[in-house]
Design an enzyme around this catalytic site. Structure first.
Site, PDB file in Angstrom:
ATOM      1  N   CYS A  10       0.873  -1.187   0.000  1.00  0.00           N
ATOM      2  CA  CYS A  10       0.000   0.000   0.000  1.00  0.00           C
ATOM      3  C   CYS A  10       0.902   1.226   0.000  1.00  0.00           C
ATOM      4  O   CYS A  10       2.082   1.139  -0.362  1.00  0.00           O
ATOM      5  CB  CYS A  10      -0.965  -0.026   1.181  1.00  0.00           C
ATOM      6  SG  CYS A  10      -0.168  -0.003   2.801  1.00  0.00           S
ATOM      7  N   ASN A  13       2.360   1.433   4.361  1.00  0.00           N
ATOM      8  CA  ASN A  13       2.672   0.160   5.037  1.00  0.00           C
ATOM      9  C   ASN A  13       2.369   0.226   6.539  1.00  0.00           C
ATOM     10  O   ASN A  13       3.057  -0.406   7.345  1.00  0.00           O
ATOM     11  CB  ASN A  13       4.122  -0.275   4.777  1.00  0.00           C
ATOM     12  CG  ASN A  13       4.438  -1.711   5.193  1.00  0.00           C
ATOM     13  OD1 ASN A  13       5.565  -2.039   5.545  1.00  0.00           O
ATOM     14  ND2 ASN A  13       3.462  -2.590   5.148  1.00  0.00           N
ATOM     15  N   CYS A  15      -1.353   0.628   7.387  1.00  0.00           N
ATOM     16  CA  CYS A  15      -2.782   0.286   7.524  1.00  0.00           C
ATOM     17  C   CYS A  15      -3.168  -0.928   6.670  1.00  0.00           C
ATOM     18  O   CYS A  15      -3.363  -2.026   7.184  1.00  0.00           O
ATOM     19  CB  CYS A  15      -3.669   1.479   7.149  1.00  0.00           C
ATOM     20  SG  CYS A  15      -3.470   2.903   8.251  1.00  0.00           S
ATOM     21  N   ARG A  16      -3.284  -0.724   5.361  1.00  0.00           N
ATOM     22  CA  ARG A  16      -3.863  -1.769   4.510  1.00  0.00           C
ATOM     23  C   ARG A  16      -2.944  -2.970   4.295  1.00  0.00           C
ATOM     24  O   ARG A  16      -3.376  -4.130   4.467  1.00  0.00           O
ATOM     25  CB  ARG A  16      -4.288  -1.171   3.159  1.00  0.00           C
ATOM     26  CG  ARG A  16      -5.419  -0.165   3.287  1.00  0.00           C
ATOM     27  CD  ARG A  16      -5.584   0.654   2.022  1.00  0.00           C
ATOM     28  NE  ARG A  16      -4.434   1.541   1.819  1.00  0.00           N
ATOM     29  CZ  ARG A  16      -4.222   2.282   0.749  1.00  0.00           C
ATOM     30  NH1 ARG A  16      -5.069   2.221  -0.266  1.00  0.00           N
ATOM     31  NH2 ARG A  16      -3.171   3.067   0.675  1.00  0.00           N
ATOM     32  N   SER A  17      -1.686  -2.735   3.899  1.00  0.00           N
ATOM     33  CA  SER A  17      -0.838  -3.903   3.602  1.00  0.00           C
ATOM     34  C   SER A  17      -0.440  -4.697   4.851  1.00  0.00           C
ATOM     35  O   SER A  17      -0.358  -5.934   4.767  1.00  0.00           O
ATOM     36  CB  SER A  17       0.374  -3.523   2.741  1.00  0.00           C
ATOM     37  OG  SER A  17       1.201  -2.587   3.368  1.00  0.00           O
ATOM     38  N   ASP A 125      -8.123   3.884   1.243  1.00  0.00           N
ATOM     39  CA  ASP A 125      -7.166   4.287   2.265  1.00  0.00           C
ATOM     40  C   ASP A 125      -7.934   4.769   3.510  1.00  0.00           C
ATOM     41  O   ASP A 125      -8.686   5.742   3.434  1.00  0.00           O
ATOM     42  CB  ASP A 125      -6.320   5.426   1.681  1.00  0.00           C
ATOM     43  CG  ASP A 125      -5.238   5.895   2.625  1.00  0.00           C
ATOM     44  OD1 ASP A 125      -5.250   5.486   3.799  1.00  0.00           O
ATOM     45  OD2 ASP A 125      -4.385   6.669   2.181  1.00  0.00           O
TER      46      ASP A 125
HETATM   47  P1  4NP Z   1      -1.752   2.761   4.180  1.00  0.00           P
HETATM   48  O1  4NP Z   1      -2.387   4.093   4.793  1.00  0.00           O
HETATM   49  O2  4NP Z   1      -1.217   3.134   2.807  1.00  0.00           O
HETATM   50  O3  4NP Z   1      -2.906   1.830   4.104  1.00  0.00           O
HETATM   51  O4  4NP Z   1      -0.661   2.346   5.129  1.00  0.00           O
HETATM   52  C1  4NP Z   1      -1.711   5.316   4.859  1.00  0.00           C
HETATM   53  C2  4NP Z   1      -0.790   5.529   5.858  1.00  0.00           C
HETATM   54  C3  4NP Z   1      -0.134   6.738   5.950  1.00  0.00           C
HETATM   55  C4  4NP Z   1      -0.396   7.726   5.017  1.00  0.00           C
HETATM   56  C5  4NP Z   1      -1.306   7.501   4.018  1.00  0.00           C
HETATM   57  C6  4NP Z   1      -1.957   6.284   3.932  1.00  0.00           C
HETATM   58  N1  4NP Z   1       0.249   8.980   5.133  1.00  0.00           N
HETATM   59  O5  4NP Z   1      -0.073   9.866   4.341  1.00  0.00           O
HETATM   60  O6  4NP Z   1       1.143   9.130   5.963  1.00  0.00           O
END
Ligand code: 4NP
Length: 160
Positions: A10, A13, A15-17, A125
Site C-alpha cells: 500500500c 505500510n 494500515c492496509r498492507s 485508504d
Molecule cells: P496505508 O495508509 O497506505 O494503508 O498504510 C496510509 C498511511 C499513511 C499515510 C497515508 C496512507 N500517510 O499519508 O502518511
C-alpha cells in the site's frame, strides 16, 4: 523451506498492507501449508519506516482475532523479483510498482483481482477517516484472502 511468497503493498505500510499480511498469515497458519508460504508487506513510500501498524488498524484487526506484527518498510525493485505474487491495494500503488520495476518476474496485480465485482477495484485508504474505514479494509481483505491462498498453493502438495 519457503515454496511460495506474497507481498502486500500500500502507500504507507501501516494500515492496509499490514492487514493483508496479518490476515493471510492467520489463514496460512491454520492451513496445511503453514511454513510453506512467506507473507510480507511494504509501502510505496518510506515515510513510516520501522513503525508498527497504525493502532486503529491493530485494534480493528484484534477484534477479529488477527494480530498485526509488521514493521513498515519501503518496497524495493528487488522485491518484484524476490516474491511470486505482489498485491497492490489500489491503482495508484499498482502504477507506482509498475514504474519501480517495468519487467518484474513476480505477478503484480490488484488485490481486488481476487474478489468478485461486488467489490471496488481499490481498497480505500482508511488513514484520514473514521473507524468504519478500518472495518471495511478488513472486510475486503478477509474476503480476498481465501482466493489468494488458493492461487498460491494451486500446484503445491498438501504437506507443503
Ligand atoms: P496505508 O495508509 O497506505 O494503508 O498504510 C496510509 C498511511 C499513511 C499515510 C497515508 C496512507 N500517510 O499519508 O502518511
Amino acid at each position: 523451506m519457503t515454496k511460495r511468497s506474497v507481498l502486500f503493498v500500500c502507500l504507507g505500510n501501516i494500515c492496509r498492507s499490514p492487514t493483508g499480511e496479518g490476515v493471510l498469515q492467520h489463514l496460512v497458519a491454520a492451513s496445511p501449508w503453514a511454513g510453506a508460504i512467506k507473507v510480507d508487506s511494504a509501502g510505496t513510500i518510506g515515510y513510516h519506516h520501522g513503525r508498527p501498524a497504525d493502532s486503529r488498524m491493530q485494534r480493528a484487526a484484534a477484534r477479529r482475532g488477527i494480530e498485526l506484527t509488521s514493521r513498515a518498510r519501503q518496497v524495493q525493485a528487488a522485491d518484484l523479483e524476490r516474491f511470486d505474487l505482489v498485491l497492490a491495494m489500489d491503482r495508484e500503488n499498482l502504477a507506482d510498482l509498475q514504474r519501480l520495476h517495468p519487467a518484474p518476474t513476480a505477478k503484480v496485480c490488484l488485490l481486488s483481482e481476487f474478489l468478485d465485482d461486488r467489490w471496488p477495484n481499490d481498497v480505500p485508504d482508511p488513514y484520514y477517516g473514521g473507524e468504519d474505514g478500518f472495518e471495511y479494509v478488513l472486510d475486503m481483505i478477509q474476503a480476498a484472502c481465501p482466493a489468494i491462498l488458493a492461487a498460491l498453493v494451486s500446484d503445491l502438495p498438501h504437506d507443503g
